[in-house]
Scaffold this motif. Structure first.
Motif, PDB file in Angstrom:
ATOM      1  N   ARG A  54      50.178  45.685  38.107  1.00  0.00           N
ATOM      2  CA  ARG A  54      49.218  44.937  37.293  1.00  0.00           C
ATOM      3  C   ARG A  54      48.669  43.735  38.049  1.00  0.00           C
ATOM      4  O   ARG A  54      47.482  43.417  37.942  1.00  0.00           O
ATOM      5  N   SER A  57      46.100  45.002  40.536  1.00  0.00           N
ATOM      6  CA  SER A  57      44.827  45.405  39.935  1.00  0.00           C
ATOM      7  C   SER A  57      43.907  44.207  39.673  1.00  0.00           C
ATOM      8  O   SER A  57      42.714  44.387  39.425  1.00  0.00           O
ATOM      9  N   GLN A  58      44.444  42.982  39.727  1.00  0.00           N
ATOM     10  CA  GLN A  58      43.657  41.789  39.444  1.00  0.00           C
ATOM     11  C   GLN A  58      43.242  41.027  40.707  1.00  0.00           C
ATOM     12  O   GLN A  58      42.713  39.913  40.617  1.00  0.00           O
ATOM     13  N   ASP A  61      39.772  39.748  40.715  1.00  0.00           N
ATOM     14  CA  ASP A  61      39.564  38.612  39.823  1.00  0.00           C
ATOM     15  C   ASP A  61      40.141  37.321  40.396  1.00  0.00           C
ATOM     16  O   ASP A  61      39.594  36.231  40.209  1.00  0.00           O
ATOM     17  N   LYS A 356      45.467  33.375  31.951  1.00  0.00           N
ATOM     18  CA  LYS A 356      45.191  34.493  31.054  1.00  0.00           C
ATOM     19  C   LYS A 356      44.398  34.041  29.825  1.00  0.00           C
ATOM     20  O   LYS A 356      43.508  34.754  29.347  1.00  0.00           O
ATOM     21  N   LYS A 359      40.518  32.099  31.460  1.00  0.00           N
ATOM     22  CA  LYS A 359      40.034  32.481  32.792  1.00  0.00           C
ATOM     23  C   LYS A 359      38.693  31.834  33.130  1.00  0.00           C
ATOM     24  O   LYS A 359      38.513  31.265  34.207  1.00  0.00           O
ATOM     25  N   PHE A 447      34.709  38.906  35.375  1.00  0.00           N
ATOM     26  CA  PHE A 447      35.998  39.546  35.605  1.00  0.00           C
ATOM     27  C   PHE A 447      35.936  41.018  35.213  1.00  0.00           C
ATOM     28  O   PHE A 447      35.189  41.398  34.302  1.00  0.00           O
ATOM     29  N   LYS A 448      36.699  41.802  35.933  1.00  0.00           N
ATOM     30  CA  LYS A 448      36.794  43.216  35.584  1.00  0.00           C
ATOM     31  C   LYS A 448      37.321  43.355  34.174  1.00  0.00           C
ATOM     32  O   LYS A 448      38.235  42.630  33.769  1.00  0.00           O
ATOM     33  N   ASP A 450      39.607  44.532  31.477  1.00  0.00           N
ATOM     34  CA  ASP A 450      40.950  45.070  31.503  1.00  0.00           C
ATOM     35  C   ASP A 450      40.940  46.466  30.898  1.00  0.00           C
ATOM     36  O   ASP A 450      40.295  46.718  29.881  1.00  0.00           O
ATOM     37  N   GLU A 510      47.289  46.836  28.715  1.00  0.00           N
ATOM     38  CA  GLU A 510      46.649  47.129  29.985  1.00  0.00           C
ATOM     39  C   GLU A 510      47.529  48.068  30.796  1.00  0.00           C
ATOM     40  O   GLU A 510      48.667  48.352  30.438  1.00  0.00           O
TER      41      GLU A 510
END
Length: 599
Positions: A54, A57-58, A61, A356, A359, A447-448, A450, A510
């Motif tokens: 996880r 994957s960020q 961002d 979180k 952001k 941001f992507k 989630d 997620e």
């Protein structure tokens, strides 16, 4: 004769070489003029959010805003753990946050995105394998490393360890701890050559094999800062920061004891922010906390320690955890606290829960910091101060940023030469007018999305014959946070004549989500061990009652019909992948659309 002159020449050359001073380079624990921002990429019991997959994957961002991400201690602790009861340093490198391959992939992805990964290094103490004094034997690159009982400080656990060791035929080190003691695990004797050898090899493994960029040393008050110096000079991390949780003089002395080969967290910065926010007295930002100026303050050694100050407003040890473990949190104005953090010198470390939750706002604050070129050694000046508000300017390499905190009603009339660019509850950011066009040209943070998977997870427990059954579930405060002893479960269903209790959890999670459960009989009653990493429907049965009930996952065999079968041809028999096979004993097959276990 020829041989004589060659020998004489070599001897002369050796003597001359020995007269030349050895070339040494200083290990800089934190670079001067550093403009990066760090993210603490986890929080207490945040096992779901801090999974290696996880975090990886960020990366896209994180990368525009954070140059460093500090992740949890990544070794195997022998069970579910935040990593501070470390057991394995080289082998069995699977943690509560993922396996070794996932960790390596995370570090590579971060590096490709321009992010350095900071390892949480726990070397003050270490967990034992089976008794008070035994440690795992590990082989790395053909060398076997093993700590022994004489690597434990003589005064460990206030003498309790030595008493046990003497009674059981072991010896401890003759050296007392070089720092503060800590109960619960063995305090390592850093005077021991064996300990030093293993620590150096471990740090080399983290940097040069796994690929970490630097270290966050846990509980550095537990051993002399001179050993941090020793280890950093051996391993040469690009960044090093120690958790010296104390007053500013103690922190400053620890940095000095490392010969400035390490930075330190600026705990007194955090406390001044807490004092101001929790008491809604903004003038506290320009004051001491219990006689301690923050490391970044110009009132403390003229700000000479700013380079080695890693500032923060919350971390995994200070955050609000639960009603029974409230710790020491900042209880309001989280955004205002971060606005102050990100406007000041030092290297700011943003807490993951704050990132979180906010952001976009935090990303904009970092953009303003970057626009002004604020660095860890930048100069800051108090601009206005009152119990209702506080303002300060910080001058970077490109311009000056002004932060106004608290009551905003008088800000516009009190400020000249600046333009407001950001505002929120109890905070605003202002930049010099010359920077406004550059600010307006910046792209808004994006941001992507989630990847959210809305689904149910149902957990089943084969009837254990208990008078009552409770399911206690948690997932790091993402979606589930039961209070002990959990929820009394009465829902049940019968499968192949066997009763199962079950509880269904509705999850909107997620990628990489997992949850955990304990089965128990109620408050102050017997319970099972922790069952962790649950990602889908699972079936369990109780298997033993040693200390805590142990549990077996029987998902693959539930609903399987057990039959006695004469082994014949393969017509109508398939394995679980759907391939036609000749059946054999003690395996599960598909026949006529049903699962069958051949006995």
């Amino acid at each position: 004769m020829k041989r004589f002159f060659i020998s004489l020449f070599l001897a002369f050359s050796f003597c001359c070489c020995s007269l030349v001073p050895a070339q040494t380079t200083t290990v800089e624990g934190w670079p001067a003029g550093y403009g990066g921002v760090m993210l603490q990429g986890f929080y207490w019991d945040g096992f779901g959010d801090a999974q290696w997959t996880r975090l990886e994957s960020q990366a896209e961002d994180f990368s525009p805003y954070f140059s460093l991400v500090w992740i949890p201690q990544s070794g195997n602790c022998g069970g579910t753990s935040m990593g501070y009861d470390d057991l394995y340093w080289f082998n069995n490198y699977n943690s509560s946050f993922g396996n070794e391959d996932q960790l390596r992939s995370l570090i590579r992805t971060f590096k490709d995105a321009g992010i350095g990964t900071i390892a949480d290094v726990v070397i003050n103490h270490r967990k034992n394998v089976s008794n008070w004094v035994d440690f795992p034997k590990e082989t790395y690159k053909g060398v076997t490393y093993e700590m022994v009982s004489t690597d434990i400080c003589s005064d460990d656990d206030g003498g309790a360890t030595k008493t046990w060791a003497t009674q059981n035929g072991y010896q401890l080190s003759s050296n007392n701890d070089t720092g503060e003691g800590w109960g619960g695990m063995r305090d390592l004797d850093h005077k021991s050559q064996n300990v030093q050898t293993i620590v150096k090899a471990y740090l080399d493994f983290l940097l040069n094999d796994l690929g970490y960029t630097g270290f966050r040393y846990d509980m550095v008050k537990g051993y002399s800062g001179s050993y941090t110096k020793l280890y950093n000079e051996s391993s040469r991390p690009k960044f090093s920061v120690g958790e010296c949780w104390d007053g500013t003089n103690t922190i400053k002395n620890w940095i000095d004891n490392t010969s400035k080969t390490s930075a330190a967290f600026d705990f007194q910065f955090r406390y001044t922010v807490r004092n101001a926010v929790n008491n809604q007295n903004w003038s506290r930002l320009g004051q001491q906390n219990d006689g301690n100026w923050p490391l970044i303050s110009s009132n403390y050694y003229s700000g000479a320690y700013r380079q080695w100050a890693v500032t923060f407003v919350e971390n995994h040890d200070t955050e609000y955890r639960s009603a029974s473990a409230q710790q020491d949190p900042i209880r309001k104005d989280t955004l205002a606290a971060n606005a102050y953090l990100l406007s000041q010198p030092g290297t700011p470390c943003v807490f993951f829960k704050h990132w979180k939750a906010y952001k976009h706002e935090i990303a904009r604050m970092i953009q303003a910091r970057q626009l002004c070129g604020i660095q860890n050694t930048s100069a800051t000046t108090q601009y206005r101060s009152d119990s209702k508000y506080y303002a300060a300017t910080t001058t970077g390499t490109k311009g000056t940023l002004l932060v106004w905190l608290g009551d905003q009603s008088g800000a516009a009339s009190a400020i000249s030469g600046y333009t407001r660019i950001l505002a929120g509850p109890h905070y605003s950011y202002w930049i010099e007018n010359k920077l406004v066009s550059a600010w307006n040209a910046l792209a808004e943070p994006s941001f992507k999305e989630d990847k959210v998977d809305k689904h149910d997870i149902t957990i089943y427990l084969k009837d254990p014959g208990w008078p009552q059954v409770y399911f206690y579930a948690w997932d790091g405060n993402l979606y589930i946070e039961d209070s002990w002893p959990g929820v009394k479960v009465t829902a049940s269903k019968e499968i192949n004549g066997t009763k199962y209790y079950y509880r269904t959890f509705n999850v909107s999670a997620e990628d990489g989500y997992s949850m955990n459960v304990i089965f128990d009989q109620g408050s102050s009653q017997a319970q099972t061990v922790d069952i962790t990493g649950i990602t889908s429907d699972r079936y369990y049965e109780i298997t033993s009652t040693t200390n805590k009930f142990t549990v077996r996952d029987i998902t693959e065999t539930v609903g399987v019909e057990e039959v006695k079968q004469t082994i014949g041809d393969d017509k109508g028999w398939f394995d679980l992948s759907g391939r036609g096979v000749l059946p054999s004993k003690s395996r599960i097959f598909i026949q006529n659309g049903r699962k069958v276990l051949i006995k």
